[in-house]
Design a protein around this motif. Structure first.
Motif, PDB file in Angstrom:
ATOM      1  N   LEU A 190       8.150 -37.055 -14.445  1.00 23.42           N
ATOM      2  CA  LEU A 190       7.006 -37.949 -14.631  1.00 23.42           C
ATOM      3  C   LEU A 190       5.790 -37.569 -14.117  1.00 23.42           C
ATOM      4  CD1 LEU A 190       5.396 -40.722 -14.954  1.00 23.42           C
ATOM      5  CD2 LEU A 190       6.684 -41.548 -13.119  1.00 23.42           C
ATOM      6  N   LEU A 191       5.897 -36.964 -12.855  1.00 20.73           N
ATOM      7  CA  LEU A 191       4.645 -36.374 -12.084  1.00 20.73           C
ATOM      8  C   LEU A 191       4.477 -34.951 -13.061  1.00 20.73           C
ATOM      9  CD1 LEU A 191       2.578 -35.994  -9.897  1.00 20.73           C
ATOM     10  CD2 LEU A 191       4.732 -34.796  -8.464  1.00 20.73           C
ATOM     11  N   GLY A 192       5.302 -34.246 -13.460  1.00 16.40           N
ATOM     12  CA  GLY A 192       5.012 -32.838 -14.260  1.00 16.40           C
ATOM     13  C   GLY A 192       4.367 -33.257 -15.376  1.00 16.40           C
ATOM     14  N   ALA A 193       4.410 -34.470 -16.117  1.00 15.00           N
ATOM     15  CA  ALA A 193       3.800 -34.634 -17.448  1.00 15.00           C
ATOM     16  C   ALA A 193       2.391 -34.955 -17.143  1.00 15.00           C
ATOM     17  CB  ALA A 193       4.531 -36.070 -17.915  1.00 15.00           C
ATOM     18  N   VAL A 194       1.980 -35.230 -15.959  1.00 17.72           N
ATOM     19  CA  VAL A 194       0.553 -35.655 -15.742  1.00 17.72           C
ATOM     20  C   VAL A 194      -0.340 -34.375 -15.859  1.00 17.72           C
ATOM     21  CG1 VAL A 194      -1.335 -36.654 -14.129  1.00 17.72           C
ATOM     22  CG2 VAL A 194       0.855 -37.704 -14.626  1.00 17.72           C
ATOM     23  N   PRO A 195       0.031 -33.400 -15.134  1.00 19.72           N
ATOM     24  CA  PRO A 195      -0.738 -31.993 -15.188  1.00 19.72           C
ATOM     25  C   PRO A 195      -0.571 -31.368 -16.398  1.00 19.72           C
ATOM     26  CG  PRO A 195       1.189 -31.773 -13.682  1.00 19.72           C
ATOM     27  CD  PRO A 195       0.896 -33.115 -13.847  1.00 19.72           C
ATOM     28  N   ALA A 196       0.378 -31.597 -16.936  1.00 17.60           N
ATOM     29  CA  ALA A 196       0.692 -30.888 -18.271  1.00 17.60           C
ATOM     30  C   ALA A 196      -0.233 -31.510 -19.391  1.00 17.60           C
ATOM     31  CB  ALA A 196       2.116 -31.215 -19.051  1.00 17.60           C
ATOM     32  N   VAL A 197      -0.495 -32.784 -19.452  1.00 14.83           N
ATOM     33  CA  VAL A 197      -1.476 -33.432 -20.417  1.00 14.83           C
ATOM     34  C   VAL A 197      -2.848 -33.186 -19.815  1.00 14.83           C
ATOM     35  CG1 VAL A 197      -2.713 -35.471 -21.362  1.00 14.83           C
ATOM     36  CG2 VAL A 197       0.009 -35.300 -21.068  1.00 14.83           C
ATOM     37  N   ALA A 198      -3.000 -33.012 -18.793  1.00 17.27           N
ATOM     38  CA  ALA A 198      -4.521 -32.754 -17.897  1.00 17.27           C
ATOM     39  C   ALA A 198      -4.533 -31.080 -18.298  1.00 17.27           C
ATOM     40  CB  ALA A 198      -4.429 -32.789 -16.446  1.00 17.27           C
ATOM     41  N   ARG A 209     -14.721 -26.954 -26.273  1.00 15.72           N
ATOM     42  CA  ARG A 209     -14.308 -28.179 -27.223  1.00 15.72           C
ATOM     43  C   ARG A 209     -15.001 -29.136 -26.312  1.00 15.72           C
ATOM     44  NH1 ARG A 209      -8.094 -27.686 -28.814  1.00 15.72           N
ATOM     45  NH2 ARG A 209      -8.258 -25.610 -29.932  1.00 15.72           N
ATOM     46  N   ARG A 210     -15.943 -30.012 -26.927  1.00 14.33           N
ATOM     47  CA  ARG A 210     -16.946 -31.143 -26.050  1.00 14.33           C
ATOM     48  C   ARG A 210     -16.679 -32.374 -26.850  1.00 14.33           C
ATOM     49  NH1 ARG A 210     -16.611 -27.657 -23.363  1.00 14.33           N
ATOM     50  NH2 ARG A 210     -18.082 -26.425 -22.085  1.00 14.33           N
ATOM     51  N   SER A 211     -15.424 -32.529 -27.403  1.00 17.10           N
ATOM     52  CA  SER A 211     -15.031 -33.919 -27.859  1.00 17.10           C
ATOM     53  C   SER A 211     -13.995 -34.822 -27.270  1.00 17.10           C
ATOM     54  CB  SER A 211     -14.569 -33.779 -29.501  1.00 17.10           C
ATOM     55  OG  SER A 211     -13.478 -32.947 -29.517  1.00 17.10           O
ATOM     56  N   PHE A 212     -13.980 -35.905 -27.572  1.00 17.44           N
ATOM     57  CA  PHE A 212     -12.657 -36.837 -26.910  1.00 17.44           C
ATOM     58  C   PHE A 212     -11.512 -36.059 -27.296  1.00 17.44           C
ATOM     59  CE2 PHE A 212      -9.758 -40.470 -26.619  1.00 17.44           C
ATOM     60  CZ  PHE A 212     -10.061 -40.454 -25.171  1.00 17.44           C
ATOM     61  N   PRO A 213     -10.248 -35.947 -26.271  1.00 19.66           N
ATOM     62  CA  PRO A 213     -10.337 -36.470 -25.117  1.00 19.66           C
ATOM     63  C   PRO A 213     -10.703 -35.230 -24.022  1.00 19.66           C
ATOM     64  CG  PRO A 213      -8.117 -35.824 -25.769  1.00 19.66           C
ATOM     65  CD  PRO A 213      -9.106 -35.554 -27.082  1.00 19.66           C
ATOM     66  N   TYR A 214     -11.469 -33.985 -24.686  1.00 19.78           N
ATOM     67  CA  TYR A 214     -11.400 -32.853 -23.481  1.00 19.78           C
ATOM     68  C   TYR A 214     -12.630 -33.121 -22.751  1.00 19.78           C
ATOM     69  CZ  TYR A 214      -8.781 -30.917 -27.679  1.00 19.78           C
ATOM     70  OH  TYR A 214      -7.798 -30.703 -28.530  1.00 19.78           O
ATOM     71  N   THR A 215     -13.479 -33.987 -23.130  1.00 11.36           N
ATOM     72  CA  THR A 215     -14.576 -34.177 -21.999  1.00 11.36           C
ATOM     73  C   THR A 215     -13.942 -34.897 -20.981  1.00 11.36           C
ATOM     74  OG1 THR A 215     -14.926 -36.157 -23.409  1.00 11.36           O
ATOM     75  CG2 THR A 215     -16.339 -34.168 -23.967  1.00 11.36           C
ATOM     76  N   LEU A 216     -12.868 -35.868 -20.854  1.00 13.52           N
ATOM     77  CA  LEU A 216     -12.236 -36.288 -19.939  1.00 13.52           C
ATOM     78  C   LEU A 216     -11.898 -35.419 -18.515  1.00 13.52           C
ATOM     79  CD1 LEU A 216      -9.856 -38.802 -21.506  1.00 13.52           C
ATOM     80  CD2 LEU A 216     -12.265 -39.517 -20.424  1.00 13.52           C
ATOM     81  N   ALA A 217     -11.891 -34.024 -19.169  1.00 20.72           N
ATOM     82  CA  ALA A 217     -11.230 -33.182 -18.138  1.00 20.72           C
ATOM     83  C   ALA A 217     -12.359 -32.382 -17.810  1.00 20.72           C
ATOM     84  CB  ALA A 217     -10.217 -32.061 -19.052  1.00 20.72           C
ATOM     85  N   LYS A 218     -13.607 -32.544 -17.921  1.00 24.12           N
ATOM     86  CA  LYS A 218     -14.770 -31.844 -17.416  1.00 24.12           C
ATOM     87  C   LYS A 218     -14.691 -31.598 -15.852  1.00 24.12           C
ATOM     88  CE  LYS A 218     -19.824 -32.197 -17.099  1.00 24.12           C
ATOM     89  NZ  LYS A 218     -20.867 -33.041 -17.471  1.00 24.12           N
ATOM     90  N   ARG A 219     -14.380 -32.590 -14.959  1.00 23.94           N
ATOM     91  CA  ARG A 219     -14.113 -32.389 -13.546  1.00 23.94           C
ATOM     92  C   ARG A 219     -12.810 -32.073 -13.078  1.00 23.94           C
ATOM     93  NH1 ARG A 219     -18.828 -37.267 -13.096  1.00 23.94           N
ATOM     94  NH2 ARG A 219     -20.520 -35.848 -13.821  1.00 23.94           N
TER      95      ARG A 219
END
Length: 325
Positions: A190-198, A209-219
């Motif tokens: 479960l914890l490993g899935a979070v940084p995988a998606v991130a 890429r500047r479209s959703f959802p990539y912009t969520l990862a800006k910071r």
């Protein structure tokens, strides 16, 4: 004890919600440090340099940099509050599990509700260890706390089951051996899935890429750090998961006279094992891109969710101990 356990779960959800909001504050203000470093020279007028090089003693001093520094302090405070709330939530969460076990006079792993509570607590505890070792990954906490709020709230609001005795098939010392290892591995996955998606989002952002959802990862932290964390967590959990599957087969032989019968839960456990093995193999193969390998880790966790929720709710089998009516 049962009522106390339920109350502690509610307080744990509240603590995780506070952690999520505090992480969101830090995340929203997270580029303040860069603004401090890049404060424009024209703001430095207090020691004062006029247009012709003369002094301007009455002008404000370093206004832009000072404001940016205040914002950076608020961001850091938000992050610290988030970590403290996560730790508090983990303590309340643990208290809920302990009191549930005392009320049931057994280990609190007898149904979906208890399994989800235990697995999510392991995920939170492992996240706090990650923060202790790598505090620079703290901004990932926004996504981790969001997952915790959703899963623990779902357990409390949808999966809740009153305390009942174990079904006869679970009354064995293998219950502790098999279920403890499977729930531990599930929590780490479960914890490993979070940084995988991130990582998948951050990697796309770093590629322009500047479209959703990539912009969520800006910071978010750098993609390489997220990918490395994903691998370490899965490499740690996979041997535990493998042992859990083997222990389950031994228990099945003792309980039902056969080690493997392609029961729905056994089938989906095998599917998960194959996919996670494929992820680790792909991750170790230089010719396979990290994005491709990481997608396997994400699919592996989806099969774990299918095994936990889908199989228990929609399928009948020897492992049907979901506890739902």
């Amino acid at each position: 004890m049962s009522a106390l356990s339920d109350q502690l779960v509610s307080f744990a959800i509240l603590a995780y919600l506070i952690a999520m909001i505090s992480h969101a504050v830090e995340y929203a203000l997270g580029n303040s440090r860069a603004r401090v470093a890049a404060a424009p020279a024209r703001e430095l007028v207090g020691a004062g340099v006029g247009a012709a090089g003369g002094s301007t003693p009455d002008a404000p001093v370093d206004t832009g940099a000072a404001a940016a520094e205040r914002t950076a302090r608020r961001a850091r405070l938000g992050g610290l509050v988030a970590v403290a709330a996560t730790a508090l939530g983990a303590l309340l969460h643990l208290g809920a599990l302990v009191t549930r076990g005392l009320a049931a006079d057994r280990m609190p792993w007898g149904n979906m509700y208890e399994f989800v509570l235990t697995g999510t607590w392991i995920g939170v505890a492992a996240w706090l260890v990650v923060l202790w070792k790598r505090p620079q990954l703290r901004r990932l906490g926004l996504f981790m706390s969001l997952v915790m709020v959703l899963l623990v709230a779902t357990a409390e609001l949808v999966l809740y089951t009153p305390i009942v005795p174990l079904v006869p098939a679970l009354n064995s010392y293998w219950f502790v051996i098999h279920v403890s290892t499977i729930v531990f591995a599930s929590g780490i996955f479960l914890l490993g899935a979070v940084p995988a998606v991130a990582f998948l989002m951050r990697s796309g952002y770093e590629q322009g890429r500047r479209s959703f959802p990539y912009t969520l990862a800006k910071r978010l932290p750098a993609a390489a750090a997220l990918e490395r964390l994903t691998f370490v967590l899965h490499a740690f959990a996979f041997p535990v998961f493998t042992f859990a599957v083997i222990a389950g087969a031994i228990w099945a032989e003792a309980a039902w006279g056969r080690p493997w019968g392609w029961d729905p839960k056994e089938t989906w456990s095998f599917i998960s094992w194959v996919i996670y093995a494929g992820y680790l193999h792909a991750r170790a193969t230089p010719s396979v891109k990290r994005n491709v390998a990481t997608w396997l880790a994400v699919v592996g966790f989806l099969t774990m969710l299918m095994n936990l929720f889908g199989v228990n709710i929609f399928f009948e089998g020897l492992h049907s101990y979901g506890g739902l009516d």
